[in-house]
Design a protein around this motif. Structure first.
Motif, PDB file in Angstrom:
ATOM      1  N   GLY A   1       0.817  -1.328   0.160  1.00 56.11           N
ATOM      2  CA  GLY A   1      -0.146  -0.002   0.024  1.00 56.11           C
ATOM      3  C   GLY A   1       0.864   1.277  -0.239  1.00 56.11           C
ATOM      4  N   LYS A   2       0.071   2.416   0.029  1.00 60.37           N
ATOM      5  CA  LYS A   2       0.686   3.368  -0.027  1.00 60.37           C
ATOM      6  C   LYS A   2      -0.026   4.520   0.839  1.00 60.37           C
ATOM      7  CE  LYS A   2       2.292   7.278  -3.280  1.00 60.37           C
ATOM      8  NZ  LYS A   2       3.628   6.992  -3.065  1.00 60.37           N
ATOM      9  N   LEU A   3       0.784   5.275   1.831  1.00 61.25           N
ATOM     10  CA  LEU A   3       0.246   5.987   3.153  1.00 61.25           C
ATOM     11  C   LEU A   3      -0.325   7.425   2.660  1.00 61.25           C
ATOM     12  CD1 LEU A   3       2.724   5.374   6.035  1.00 61.25           C
ATOM     13  CD2 LEU A   3       0.332   4.241   5.687  1.00 61.25           C
ATOM     14  N   GLY A   4       0.304   8.034   1.440  1.00 65.10           N
ATOM     15  CA  GLY A   4      -0.294   9.117   0.884  1.00 65.10           C
ATOM     16  C   GLY A   4       0.061  10.196   2.020  1.00 65.10           C
ATOM     17  N   HIS A   5      -0.816  10.944   2.229  1.00 66.15           N
ATOM     18  CA  HIS A   5      -1.169  12.085   3.336  1.00 66.15           C
ATOM     19  C   HIS A   5      -1.495  11.550   4.808  1.00 66.15           C
ATOM     20  CE1 HIS A   5      -4.545  12.843   1.282  1.00 66.15           C
ATOM     21  NE2 HIS A   5      -5.193  13.292   2.279  1.00 66.15           N
ATOM     22  N   ALA A   6      -1.619  10.220   4.901  1.00 70.54           N
ATOM     23  CA  ALA A   6      -2.181   9.821   6.427  1.00 70.54           C
ATOM     24  C   ALA A   6      -1.206   9.907   7.368  1.00 70.54           C
ATOM     25  CB  ALA A   6      -2.358   8.123   5.924  1.00 70.54           C
ATOM     26  N   GLY A   7       0.145  10.213   6.964  1.00 71.42           N
ATOM     27  CA  GLY A   7       0.884  10.253   8.230  1.00 71.42           C
ATOM     28  C   GLY A   7       1.549   9.184   8.445  1.00 71.42           C
ATOM     29  N   ARG A   8       2.509   8.987   9.387  1.00 68.33           N
ATOM     30  CA  ARG A   8       3.428   7.795   9.502  1.00 68.33           C
ATOM     31  C   ARG A   8       3.021   6.865  10.874  1.00 68.33           C
ATOM     32  NH1 ARG A   8       8.065   7.192   6.272  1.00 68.33           N
ATOM     33  NH2 ARG A   8       7.511   8.745   4.488  1.00 68.33           N
ATOM     34  N   ASP A   9       2.054   7.562  11.750  1.00 67.94           N
ATOM     35  CA  ASP A   9       1.590   6.930  12.928  1.00 67.94           C
ATOM     36  C   ASP A   9       0.378   5.898  12.526  1.00 67.94           C
ATOM     37  OD1 ASP A   9       0.055   9.073  12.507  1.00 67.94           O
ATOM     38  OD2 ASP A   9      -0.414   9.258  14.292  1.00 67.94           O
ATOM     39  N   CYS A  10       0.620   5.137  11.724  1.00 72.01           N
ATOM     40  CA  CYS A  10      -0.286   4.116  10.996  1.00 72.01           C
ATOM     41  C   CYS A  10      -0.183   2.748  11.214  1.00 72.01           C
ATOM     42  CB  CYS A  10      -0.550   4.343   9.557  1.00 72.01           C
ATOM     43  SG  CYS A  10      -1.101   6.215   9.144  1.00 72.01           S
ATOM     44  N   GLN A  11      -1.089   1.817  11.200  1.00 72.35           N
ATOM     45  CA  GLN A  11      -1.024   0.532  11.103  1.00 72.35           C
ATOM     46  C   GLN A  11      -1.716  -0.235  10.307  1.00 72.35           C
ATOM     47  OE1 GLN A  11      -1.794   0.393  15.841  1.00 72.35           O
ATOM     48  NE2 GLN A  11      -0.206  -1.027  15.623  1.00 72.35           N
ATOM     49  N   LEU A  12      -1.299  -1.636   9.909  1.00 72.22           N
ATOM     50  CA  LEU A  12      -2.220  -2.343   8.970  1.00 72.22           C
ATOM     51  C   LEU A  12      -3.196  -3.024   9.937  1.00 72.22           C
ATOM     52  CD1 LEU A  12      -2.912  -3.261   6.114  1.00 72.22           C
ATOM     53  CD2 LEU A  12      -1.189  -5.015   6.600  1.00 72.22           C
ATOM     54  N   ALA A  13      -4.523  -3.117   9.669  1.00 72.54           N
ATOM     55  CA  ALA A  13      -5.452  -3.753  10.496  1.00 72.54           C
ATOM     56  C   ALA A  13      -6.168  -4.833   9.652  1.00 72.54           C
ATOM     57  CB  ALA A  13      -6.586  -2.831  10.922  1.00 72.54           C
ATOM     58  N   GLU A  14      -6.248  -6.139  10.290  1.00 77.98           N
ATOM     59  CA  GLU A  14      -7.178  -7.223   9.728  1.00 77.98           C
ATOM     60  C   GLU A  14      -8.580  -7.159   9.811  1.00 77.98           C
ATOM     61  OE1 GLU A  14      -7.438 -11.882   9.852  1.00 77.98           O
ATOM     62  OE2 GLU A  14      -5.913 -10.925  11.361  1.00 77.98           O
ATOM     63  N   VAL A  15      -9.455  -6.979   8.825  1.00 84.61           N
ATOM     64  CA  VAL A  15     -10.887  -6.876   9.151  1.00 84.61           C
ATOM     65  C   VAL A  15     -11.437  -8.169   8.566  1.00 84.61           C
ATOM     66  CG1 VAL A  15     -12.883  -5.593   8.663  1.00 84.61           C
ATOM     67  CG2 VAL A  15     -10.648  -4.597   8.623  1.00 84.61           C
ATOM     68  N   PRO A  16     -11.865  -9.055   9.569  1.00 77.24           N
ATOM     69  CA  PRO A  16     -12.600 -10.500   9.205  1.00 77.24           C
ATOM     70  C   PRO A  16     -13.726 -10.098   8.734  1.00 77.24           C
ATOM     71  CG  PRO A  16     -11.605 -10.538  11.576  1.00 77.24           C
ATOM     72  CD  PRO A  16     -11.487  -9.075  11.031  1.00 77.24           C
ATOM     73  N   MET A  17     -14.372 -11.018   8.033  1.00 77.45           N
ATOM     74  CA  MET A  17     -15.719 -10.812   7.339  1.00 77.45           C
ATOM     75  C   MET A  17     -17.170 -10.592   8.227  1.00 77.45           C
ATOM     76  SD  MET A  17     -15.816 -13.108   3.794  1.00 77.45           S
ATOM     77  CE  MET A  17     -15.010 -12.789   2.562  1.00 77.45           C
ATOM     78  N   TRP A  18     -16.685 -10.961   9.630  1.00 74.42           N
ATOM     79  CA  TRP A  18     -17.917 -10.634  10.434  1.00 74.42           C
ATOM     80  C   TRP A  18     -17.795  -9.292  11.149  1.00 74.42           C
ATOM     81  CZ3 TRP A  18     -13.825 -14.365  11.589  1.00 74.42           C
ATOM     82  CH2 TRP A  18     -12.958 -14.180  12.402  1.00 74.42           C
TER      83      TRP A  18
END
Length: 696
Positions: free
Chosen positions: A203-220
């Motif tokens: 992915g690409k953070l764009g202008h979201a900043g650096r204090d980000c994380q990748l979240a897993e979103v299950p189907m439920w």
């Protein structure tokens, strides 16, 4: 075939409900502006003839007890739809004792239930009759059976108690989804891929900043109201903000991360802020490179026993087959069951049921037929407490529906459904073909009328498709681990720009939502399983379909204007990686109203017409005719290539359409179709094809 199964299933179910119910009997002397005909076997036909059509239902003399048996229940089949129906409880014909409901078009037998406690006032004195006003004028044709007052079952009680809250929550969910589709997020997931052991997210953070994380979103989880992500992963972007994260699938024991979506978030006090749209896996490395299915012709069939000589005689190239998931898995061990482990839990397959499917799959493989399996989940109803379906079925599904959607509201539900789908996709995609092969997966049935054929309760078209497309993705993601050419198919009946029932949806709206979900959350190679029955399914003269027009807003998509679906599938925004969406016509037939020479000739002419319409469309890869033989469970329809098996004069007698269908797709096809040009009113078949531009 689906309809026939449903009729038998509901008939069997109705026989079980003999305790705690009161039988109701139509009174032929208590009718007005309608013809009531006793067809035998407990079936009645209604034809309305005037402005106030009603019939009277009577008990056998016993009074109705609204505490014990408050539900008026009947089964009906109506290709016209009944429309607004008024139920007057007791002798008083007035508003305080009236319930208004809608009985929509239903091209298959199904239960219809009304809670008689919903009148404004309770009736005075004992109730031994009630009046049903069926529609608002002439022209309604319906078949009815199994009238009774019965107790409310658990699901009906729960749904009635939570109805207002559910509708409000669904409306709010639809608003959030619309906002989610239109939002410009600062970050972006650019690619999600999978191997046997790893999920890789880029992915690409764009202008979201650096204090980000990748979240897993299950189907439920609801991505539009995300709470606690199933997992969080740190990001180490380069100077341009690009990142790449690898997640081990084996390290996750309680779910299958292949089925999860992935999004960039910022956590604040334990609450995630969504900074990108969610994206699912789009590319996988399969365990084997199975060849793509290439049927030798478009000619297929549904509902014929695979070992019947007609399969060879007719030159069949593709088949449909119902896979009833309820039959396959159990939560507990037992005799004749084999363990099946998925997401850390051991399920148990029913060996006898699996063997039945194996038998048909092997026959199909031996004959080189392309198999498109129809995945079905009958509702919970009276299933044992530990039954798989109690975990897998959507909790808001209508208990009177023929089939239901899976539960995508809970981890338990998603895992149960995925366990069954992983079992069948893995078994019927083996490199050695030991058990045969399923090439494609038709997900559920006719979702325009999902309230009956694939129920998840009362939903907007957008929230319904949020559930349905998840089921499509489950099939696609699991199947393409084993078969890189497997596709899930969206199942639609012939209502396109209109709703057949107030509880249903327009096919075009559902398809547009399908495209939107792909654009937002990652596209996948879904295809179309369309059922282009004539506008009036009883009338085989489909070339006369007045509401099948050549524009994307057409009310109906039938044989007459099948070019509209072809044009829709070819649009650039609809294509999958540059290719038009594949179309399989997986359930459709032509009716012979009776066995007269004219009816049989019209039926065959309709088939010749339909074949000539699809012949030049290369998006249409298969045409599976429904049915092989006329079936008593089809509400009076005679769609078969053969007559009824119990016909006293000609059991399973061959109709003219049988000979025509045998010839189609062969060198003799043109000669076999030629005599029907006169019936259709054309001099050459090219005249019936649409050569203009479909209006958008």
């Amino acid at each position: 075939m689906v309809r026939s199964f449903t009729a038998l299933f509901l008939s069997f179910f109705s026989c079980l409900l003999t305790a705690g119910e009161l039988r109701l009997i139509p009174d032929p002397q208590g009718t007005n502006d309608l013809q009531l005909s006793d067809l035998g076997n407990g079936e009645w036909e209604v034809r309305t003839t005037g402005a106030d059509p009603y019939l009277l239902l009577k008990t056998d003399g016993a009074a109705l007890d609204l505490r014990a048996t408050p539900m008026l229940s009947l089964e009906y089949f109506s290709t016209t739809g009944v429309g607004r129906t008024l139920v007057f409880l007791g002798p008083a014909i007035d508003v305080p004792h009236m319930i208004t409901v809608d009985m929509g078009r239903r091209e298959g037998w199904g239960e219809f239930a009304v809670d008689l406690r919903e009148t404004l006032e309770r009736p005075q004195g004992p109730v031994t009759s009630m009046r049903l006003t069926l529609g608002q004028g002439p022209g309604v044709v319906a078949r009815l059976r199994n009238f009774r007052a019965r107790e409310a079952i658990g699901q009906e009680l729960r749904l009635a108690a939570s109805r207002t809250a559910r509708l409000e929550a669904d409306a709010a969910h639809a608003e959030r989804l619309r906002a989610y589709f239109s939002k410009e997020f600062p970050a972006r997931i650019t690619k999600v891929s999978a191997s046997a052991g790893t999920i890789t997210v880029e992915g690409k953070l764009g202008h979201a900043g650096r204090d980000c994380q990748l979240a897993e979103v299950p189907m439920w989880e609801d991505v539009t109201a995300l709470k606690i992500p199933a997992s969080l992963h740190g990001l180490d972007p380069d100077d341009a903000g690009n990142f790449k994260v690898s997640i081990s699938r084996a390290a996750v024991e309680d779910r299958e991360p292949l089925l999860s979506g992935w999004a960039v978030v910022r956590m604040s006090d334990g609450v995630p802020e969504l900074l990108s749209a969610m994206r699912y896996v789009e590319d996988q490395i399969p365990r084997a490179d199975l060849p793509a299915a290439k049927p030798r012709s478009k000619k297929g069939i549904g509902g014929c026993p695979f070992d019947h000589p007609d399969m060879q005689e007719l030159g069949i190239a593709s088949v449909t087959l119902n896979i009833i998931l309820n039959e396959l898995l159990h939560a507990e061990a037992g005799p004749g069951r084999t363990p099946h482990v998925f997401a850390g839990r051991t399920w148990h397959t029913e060996d006898a049921a699996v063997a039945r499917y194996d038998r048909d799959m092997k026959i199909a493989a031996e004959n080189g037929w392309m198999v498109s399996a129809i995945v079905l989940l009958p509702p919970v109803r009276n299933a044992p407490e530990n039954a798989w379906i109690r975990e897998a079925a959507h909790p808001e599904a209508d208990p009177g529906a023929g089939f239901v959607l899976p539960d995508f509201t809970s981890k338990t539900g998603v895992n149960a459904y995925a366990a069954a789908m992983n079992f069948v996709t893995q078994r019927y995609s083996r490199p050695d073909g030991q058990y045969g092969r399923v090439h494609h997966w038709i997900m559920h049935n006719e979702i325009n009328s999902g309230f009956f054929w694939a129920s998840a309760g009362q939903k907007t078209d957008l929230t319904y498709m949020d559930l349905y497309q998840k089921s499509m993705r489950v099939a696609c993601l699991l199947a393409r681990q084993y078969d890189p050419n497997a596709k899930p198919l969206i199942s639609l009946e012939h209502c396109w720009g209109r709703r057949a029932d107030v509880r249903g949806y327009a096919g075009r709206d559902l398809m547009e939502h399908m495209v939107s979900f792909g654009h937002r959350e990652g596209d996948f190679p879904w295809a179309i399983a369309h059922h282009p029955y004539p506008q009036d399914i009883f009338n085989p003269r489909t070339w006369e379909d007045s509401q099948a027009t050549f524009d994307f807003a057409t009310p109906y998509l039938t044989y007459r204007n099948i070019e509209v679906l072809d044009a829709w599938a070819r649009q650039e925004r609809v294509r999958y990686r540059g290719q038009p969406r594949e179309i399989q016509l997986t359930e459709q037939g032509l009716n012979s109203p009776d066995y007269s020479e004219k009816s049989l000739r019209d039926q065959a002419a309709g088939m010749a017409y339909a074949w000539e319409k699809i012949a030049p469309l290369d998006t249409v890869t298969a045409f599976q005719y429904h049915l092989w033989a006329d079936d008593r469970g089809e509400g009076g329809l005679r769609l078969g290539l053969r007559k009824f098996g119990d016909d006293p004069q000609d059991s399973h007698g061959i109709k003219p359409i049988w000979h025509l269908y045998k010839a189609l797709g062969t060198e003799g096809g043109a000669a076999a179709s030629q005599p029907y040009l006169e019936v259709v009113g054309a001099k050459a078949w090219d005249e019936v094809r649409f050569h203009g531009e479909v209006k958008k």
